[in-house]
Design a protein around this motif. Structure first.
Motif, PDB file in Angstrom:
ATOM      1  N   GLU A  74      39.483 -24.090 -72.183  1.00 44.18           N
ATOM      2  CA  GLU A  74      40.903 -24.417 -72.340  1.00 44.18           C
ATOM      3  C   GLU A  74      41.748 -23.223 -72.781  1.00 44.18           C
ATOM      4  O   GLU A  74      42.967 -23.343 -72.925  1.00 44.18           O
ATOM      5  N   ALA A  75      41.127 -22.082 -72.998  1.00 38.48           N
ATOM      6  CA  ALA A  75      41.846 -20.937 -73.564  1.00 38.48           C
ATOM      7  C   ALA A  75      42.973 -20.451 -72.660  1.00 38.48           C
ATOM      8  O   ALA A  75      44.088 -20.180 -73.122  1.00 38.48           O
TER       9      ALA A  75
ATOM     10  N   ASP B  74      31.130 -25.884 -69.837  1.00 38.85           N
ATOM     11  CA  ASP B  74      31.962 -24.781 -70.336  1.00 38.85           C
ATOM     12  C   ASP B  74      31.230 -23.441 -70.291  1.00 38.85           C
ATOM     13  O   ASP B  74      31.532 -22.526 -71.050  1.00 38.85           O
ATOM     14  N   ASP B  75      30.276 -23.326 -69.371  1.00 38.68           N
ATOM     15  CA  ASP B  75      29.489 -22.098 -69.218  1.00 38.68           C
ATOM     16  C   ASP B  75      30.409 -20.887 -69.033  1.00 38.68           C
ATOM     17  O   ASP B  75      31.378 -20.947 -68.270  1.00 38.68           O
ATOM     18  N   VAL B  76      30.114 -19.796 -69.746  1.00 42.09           N
ATOM     19  CA  VAL B  76      30.978 -18.607 -69.683  1.00 42.09           C
ATOM     20  C   VAL B  76      30.268 -17.385 -69.090  1.00 42.09           C
ATOM     21  O   VAL B  76      30.848 -16.309 -69.046  1.00 42.09           O
TER      22      VAL B  76
ATOM     23  N   PRO C 233      38.716 -15.841 -67.697  1.00 42.22           N
ATOM     24  CA  PRO C 233      38.414 -16.965 -66.812  1.00 42.22           C
ATOM     25  C   PRO C 233      38.387 -16.532 -65.359  1.00 42.22           C
ATOM     26  O   PRO C 233      38.887 -15.464 -65.002  1.00 42.22           O
ATOM     27  N   ALA C 234      37.814 -17.369 -64.508  1.00 46.47           N
ATOM     28  CA  ALA C 234      37.788 -17.067 -63.077  1.00 46.47           C
ATOM     29  C   ALA C 234      39.212 -17.013 -62.523  1.00 46.47           C
ATOM     30  O   ALA C 234      39.533 -16.188 -61.675  1.00 46.47           O
ATOM     31  N   ASP C 235      40.079 -17.895 -63.027  1.00 45.95           N
ATOM     32  CA  ASP C 235      41.479 -17.913 -62.606  1.00 45.95           C
ATOM     33  C   ASP C 235      42.332 -17.332 -63.724  1.00 45.95           C
ATOM     34  O   ASP C 235      42.595 -17.987 -64.724  1.00 45.95           O
ATOM     35  N   SER C 236      42.737 -16.083 -63.564  1.00 47.32           N
ATOM     36  CA  SER C 236      43.543 -15.427 -64.591  1.00 47.32           C
ATOM     37  C   SER C 236      45.005 -15.312 -64.168  1.00 47.32           C
ATOM     38  O   SER C 236      45.745 -14.482 -64.697  1.00 47.32           O
ATOM     39  N   SER C 237      45.429 -16.138 -63.228  1.00 46.53           N
ATOM     40  CA  SER C 237      46.809 -16.078 -62.741  1.00 46.53           C
ATOM     41  C   SER C 237      47.786 -16.336 -63.881  1.00 46.53           C
ATOM     42  O   SER C 237      47.583 -17.219 -64.714  1.00 46.53           O
ATOM     43  N   GLY C 238      48.829 -15.518 -63.926  1.00 47.90           N
ATOM     44  CA  GLY C 238      49.847 -15.669 -64.952  1.00 47.90           C
ATOM     45  C   GLY C 238      49.502 -15.027 -66.278  1.00 47.90           C
ATOM     46  O   GLY C 238      50.290 -15.089 -67.222  1.00 47.90           O
ATOM     47  N   LEU C 239      48.335 -14.384 -66.353  1.00 45.74           N
ATOM     48  CA  LEU C 239      47.895 -13.784 -67.609  1.00 45.74           C
ATOM     49  C   LEU C 239      47.736 -12.276 -67.467  1.00 45.74           C
ATOM     50  O   LEU C 239      47.337 -11.776 -66.417  1.00 45.74           O
TER      51      LEU C 239
END
Length: 233
Positions: A41-42, A106-108, A59-65
């Protein structure tokens, strides 16, 4: 600075205590609130404005960050203390062939070809997976900091020498940042108090009382950041 509070999220295993201490020393009148956020959720916590910045595993989706790489963690295999894999100080992916591997939701660990035999049931969280490791249901592949965070006397871990590393980054929304976020970025990057970057204004000379309050705030922030979640015994 016109704002009086900065909220920084951090995922389990990441320890922001040293940066919190530096913040408290430089800005005793500006509150730094540390908030633990689940790894899954970060990114959304940042996008939704729940936190101003976050220390996380990208995260895999870092859009907007916007992401600033900080360091990389060793990837390890958690197993019961009497497991055959504990015979050596480290293991390889080949050593995990045929081994049941637990993959929490929630595997990282970004490992495209995870070794072993993935267990069909996927636990909700890494902590749930740790419980299953203790019950002999399989091994768990995690960053070393999570293996330490969820330590149990009946479990241990071994580094996987050919596994991908687990990066940790400082993240914040893309675009112009507040003076407080800029200041925190500077602290995390190790800039000195006199640096012209990462500071909105020079720090005023502090009174003896302000110095005392800064030390108290630093101790409180460090204690909160280091506190571990309660675990079943």
């Amino acid at each position: 600075m016109t704002q009086h509070r900065l909220t920084v999220g951090y995922v389990p295993g990441v320890t922001p205590a040293k940066w919190a201490r530096t913040w408290a020393e430089r800005h005793p009148t500006v509150s730094l609130q540390l908030r633990t956020v689940p790894a899954a959720e970060a990114a959304d916590a940042l996008r939704n404005g729940i936190v101003d910045a976050a220390l996380l595993r990208p995260p895999a989706d870092s859009s907007g960050l916007a992401l600033i790489a900080l360091y990389e963690e060793t990837t390890v295999a958690m197993v019961p203390t009497d497991h055959l894999l504990t015979a050596a100080d480290s293991v390889t992916a080949a050593d995990l062939d045929g081994e049941p591997i637990l993959l929490p939701l929630d595997d990282v660990v970004a490992w495209a070809d995870t070794p072993g035999a993935p267990v069909e049931h996927r636990p909700e969280t890494t902590w749930d997976a740790v419980e299953l490791v203790a019950a002999g249901m399989g091994a768990l592949i995690v960053p070393q900091s999570l293996a330490r965070l969820y330590h149990r006397r009946d479990l241990t871990y071994r580094p996987i020498t050919d596994a991908p590393v687990c990066p940790v980054a400082l993240a914040f929304p893309e675009g112009p940042q507040s003076a407080l976020v800029e200041e925190f970025v500077g602290i995390v990057r190790g800039r000195k108090p006199g640096s012209s970057r990462g500071r909105a204004e020079p720090a005023p000379k502090r009174t003896a009382r302000e110095k005392t309050l800064a030390k108290q705030a630093a101790r409180a922030a460090a204690g909160k950041a280091a506190r571990k979640p309660r675990r079943a015994t």
